[in-house]
Design an enzyme around this catalytic site. Structure first.
Site, PDB file in Angstrom:
ATOM      1  CE  LYS A 144      -3.770  -2.347   2.412  1.00 16.01           C
ATOM      2  NZ  LYS A 144      -4.668  -2.321   3.577  1.00 16.01           N
TER       3      LYS A 144
ATOM      4  CE1 TYR B  10      -9.328  -3.870   0.714  1.00 10.25           C
ATOM      5  CE2 TYR B  10      -9.147  -1.823  -0.512  1.00 10.25           C
ATOM      6  CZ  TYR B  10      -8.592  -2.779   0.315  1.00 10.25           C
ATOM      7  OH  TYR B  10      -7.289  -2.657   0.738  1.00 10.25           O
TER       8      TYR B  10
ATOM      9  CG  ASN C 137      -3.276  -2.920   6.917  1.00  5.36           C
ATOM     10  OD1 ASN C 137      -3.131  -2.393   5.822  1.00  5.36           O
ATOM     11  ND2 ASN C 137      -4.295  -3.716   7.198  1.00  5.36           N
TER      12      ASN C 137
ATOM     13  CG  HIS D  39      -5.151  -6.413  -0.167  1.00  3.67           C
ATOM     14  ND1 HIS D  39      -6.274  -6.565   0.610  1.00  3.67           N
ATOM     15  CD2 HIS D  39      -5.290  -7.259  -1.221  1.00  3.67           C
ATOM     16  CE1 HIS D  39      -7.064  -7.465   0.036  1.00  3.67           C
ATOM     17  NE2 HIS D  39      -6.498  -7.906  -1.067  1.00  3.67           N
TER      18      HIS D  39
ATOM     19  CD  GLU E 120      -8.336  -9.645  -3.534  1.00  2.79           C
ATOM     20  OE1 GLU E 120      -9.126  -9.395  -2.630  1.00  2.79           O
ATOM     21  OE2 GLU E 120      -7.123  -9.862  -3.334  1.00  2.79           O
TER      22      GLU E 120
HETATM   23  P1  CMP Z   1      -6.793  -5.009   3.961  1.00  2.62           P
HETATM   24  O1  CMP Z   1      -6.121  -6.293   4.302  1.00  2.62           O
HETATM   25  O2  CMP Z   1      -6.400  -4.320   2.705  1.00  2.62           O
HETATM   26  O3  CMP Z   1      -8.376  -5.198   3.930  1.00  2.62           O
HETATM   27  C1  CMP Z   1      -9.282  -4.156   4.185  1.00  2.62           C
HETATM   28  C2  CMP Z   1      -8.606  -2.911   4.677  1.00  2.62           C
HETATM   29  O4  CMP Z   1      -9.471  -1.958   5.275  1.00  2.62           O
HETATM   30  C3  CMP Z   1      -7.660  -3.288   5.774  1.00  2.62           C
HETATM   31  O5  CMP Z   1      -6.565  -3.967   5.216  1.00  2.62           O
HETATM   32  C4  CMP Z   1      -7.412  -1.943   6.442  1.00  2.62           C
HETATM   33  O6  CMP Z   1      -6.456  -1.153   5.761  1.00  2.62           O
HETATM   34  C5  CMP Z   1      -8.784  -1.278   6.296  1.00  2.62           C
HETATM   35  N1  CMP Z   1      -9.645  -1.387   7.501  1.00  2.62           N
HETATM   36  C6  CMP Z   1     -10.320  -2.473   7.904  1.00  2.62           C
HETATM   37  N2  CMP Z   1     -11.054  -2.187   9.016  1.00  2.62           N
HETATM   38  C7  CMP Z   1     -10.841  -0.890   9.290  1.00  2.62           C
HETATM   39  C8  CMP Z   1     -11.324   0.008  10.307  1.00  2.62           C
HETATM   40  N3  CMP Z   1     -12.164  -0.383  11.246  1.00  2.62           N
HETATM   41  N4  CMP Z   1     -10.899   1.274  10.280  1.00  2.62           N
HETATM   42  C9  CMP Z   1     -10.056   1.706   9.317  1.00  2.62           C
HETATM   43  N5  CMP Z   1      -9.576   0.915   8.336  1.00  2.62           N
HETATM   44  C10 CMP Z   1      -9.952  -0.360   8.320  1.00  2.62           C
END
Ligand code: CMP
Length: 202
Positions: free
Chosen positions: A15, A55, A157, A160, A171
């Site tokens: 990301k 998503y 984080n 993905h 995907e």
């Molecule tokens: P990812 O593994 O890409 O899948 C969904 C993404 O949404 C996740 O990583 C986070 O970056 C984001 N995400 C999921 N839950 C939350 C939340 N409660 N608040 C903010 N971001 C979120």
């Protein structure tokens, strides 16, 4: 006939925060040394419609993401930002569309036995605060649901990773054309998969 385990593929996206933290090499290294094979890789700047589609390819994503967030709050004895999983996910999706298009990302496809599960294990849980030490999210970033929700932004984080082989198929097709995926063998696949491997003694 069932295709061999070694053909399983998964999508990983570094990301914008992963690119900005100069962690692309470190992330690639962790997957590479596991034995998985890199079969596609590119840097690009995505757009909001592409991210929304990514998503929502999984019809359950909205419900599951909201429920996961609520469960994390409860486990810490805290009240979630909403009791309705879909309200939470609406906010998350809007924030993701902004975050994921804020700069270049690096998309890649990894192939090998149990690729989806191996990559998820090395990535660690969604929330860096609670992801295990030794995982990419546990080792390199410090974000939490509490902090991202308070600030009205996406959880940062770093990566993905697809959730299941079916999700990975959809995907991968969303991010790569078939001519960007490379079909080749690695010499190390003999020791990983070859039932007739004769050894290396001379
Ligand atoms: P990812 O593994 O890409 O899948 C969904 C993404 O949404 C996740 O990583 C986070 O970056 C984001 N995400 C999921 N839950 C939350 C939340 N409660 N608040 C903010 N971001 C979120």
């Amino acid at each position: 006939m069932k295709t061999h385990y070694k053909h399983e593929k998964t999508l990983v996206i570094v990301k914008p925060d992963g690119v900005q933290r100069s962690l692309v090499g470190e992330i690639v290294k962790r997957f590479e040394r596991s034995g998985l094979k890199l079969v596609a890789l590119k840097m690009l700047i995505s757009d909001p419609a592409h991210i929304e589609k990514h998503y929502t390819l999984d019809p359950n994503w909205r419900r599951v993401t909201g429920e996961k967030t609520i469960a994390h709050y409860r486990a810490k004895g805290m009240a979630p930002p909403s009791e309705d999983p879909l309200v939470i996910t609406d906010r998350v999706l809007k924030a993701l569309m902004k975050y994921m298009t804020s700069g270049p990302v690096v998309a890649m496809v990894w192939q090998g036995a149990h690729a989806v599960k191996i990559v998820r294990k090395l990535a660690g849980g969604t929330e860096p605060l609670s992801s295990d030490v030794g995982t990419i999210r546990g080792d390199y970033v410090i974000d939490s649901y509490e902090m991202s929700d308070t600030d009205g932004r996406s959880l940062r984080n770093l990566i993905h990773a697809s959730g299941s082989p079916e999700e990975a198929k959809a995907e991968i097709a969303h991010w790569f054309s078939s001519d960007e995926l490379h079909s080749y063998s690695l010499v190390q696949e003999q020791i990983l998969y070859d039932v007739n491997f004769d050894g290396t003694r001379e």
